[in-house]
Design a protein around this motif. Structure first.
Motif, PDB file in Angstrom:
ATOM      1  N   ARG A  95      -0.369  -3.520   6.136  1.00 13.11           N
ATOM      2  CA  ARG A  95       0.213  -2.475   5.207  1.00 13.11           C
ATOM      3  C   ARG A  95       0.230  -3.257   3.875  1.00 13.11           C
ATOM      4  NH1 ARG A  95       5.637  -0.908   9.190  1.00 13.11           N
ATOM      5  NH2 ARG A  95       4.412  -0.360  10.811  1.00 13.11           N
ATOM      6  N   ALA A  96      -0.050  -2.285   2.877  1.00 14.06           N
ATOM      7  CA  ALA A  96      -0.150  -3.126   1.497  1.00 14.06           C
ATOM      8  C   ALA A  96       0.029  -2.148   0.517  1.00 14.06           C
ATOM      9  CB  ALA A  96      -1.686  -3.654   1.353  1.00 14.06           C
ATOM     10  N   THR A  97       0.405  -2.267  -0.816  1.00 12.24           N
ATOM     11  CA  THR A  97       0.829  -1.560  -1.866  1.00 12.24           C
ATOM     12  C   THR A  97       0.070  -1.737  -3.025  1.00 12.24           C
ATOM     13  OG1 THR A  97       2.719  -2.604  -2.400  1.00 12.24           O
ATOM     14  CG2 THR A  97       3.262  -0.752  -1.279  1.00 12.24           C
ATOM     15  N   ASP A  98      -0.751  -2.942  -3.102  1.00 12.18           N
ATOM     16  CA  ASP A  98      -1.594  -3.185  -4.159  1.00 12.18           C
ATOM     17  C   ASP A  98      -2.791  -2.216  -3.941  1.00 12.18           C
ATOM     18  OD1 ASP A  98      -2.613  -5.100  -6.233  1.00 12.18           O
ATOM     19  OD2 ASP A  98      -4.237  -5.344  -4.886  1.00 12.18           O
ATOM     20  N   ALA A  99      -3.170  -1.650  -5.088  1.00 13.49           N
ATOM     21  CA  ALA A  99      -4.146  -0.777  -5.077  1.00 13.49           C
ATOM     22  C   ALA A  99      -5.577  -1.183  -4.947  1.00 13.49           C
ATOM     23  CB  ALA A  99      -4.170   0.031  -6.531  1.00 13.49           C
ATOM     24  N   GLY A 100      -5.870  -2.399  -5.250  1.00 13.40           N
ATOM     25  CA  GLY A 100      -7.221  -2.909  -5.049  1.00 13.40           C
ATOM     26  C   GLY A 100      -7.111  -3.492  -3.542  1.00 13.40           C
TER      27      GLY A 100
END
Length: 86
Positions: A44-49
């Motif tokens: 799970r990640a919130t960094d757009a990249g």
């Protein structure tokens, strides 16, 4: 709840939310290194990249991206560790 969340039962969940690039990818690599062949990692990640970076990592390597999706600014990835699971 999405169909993907119901379908997958990961062995490990990596919460990389709030971490800036390139940390989600680096943490993903570390988590995969600690898994046995055939195990499933949910990231799970919130960094757009991360959407691009983690997909490129699995495309160029041996691990299999089972699925990925985005919900309300969070990217979810299900990655199967490479190798013979037997």
């Amino acid at each position: 709840m999405s169909e993907l969340f119901v379908r997958f039962h990961p062995d490990v969940v990596l919460d990389a939310c709030g971490l800036p690039c390139p940390m989600p990818l680096l943490k993903t690599k570390q988590a995969l290194a600690g898994l046995a062949a055939g195990q499933l990692l949910e990231v799970r990640a919130t960094d757009a990249g991360s959407w691009r970076d983690i997909a490129s990592f699995t495309d160029q390597g041996n691990h299999e991206m089972e699925a990925r999706e985005q919900h309300e600014g969070t990217c979810f990835f299900w990655i199967r560790k490479a190798g013979d699971a037997h």
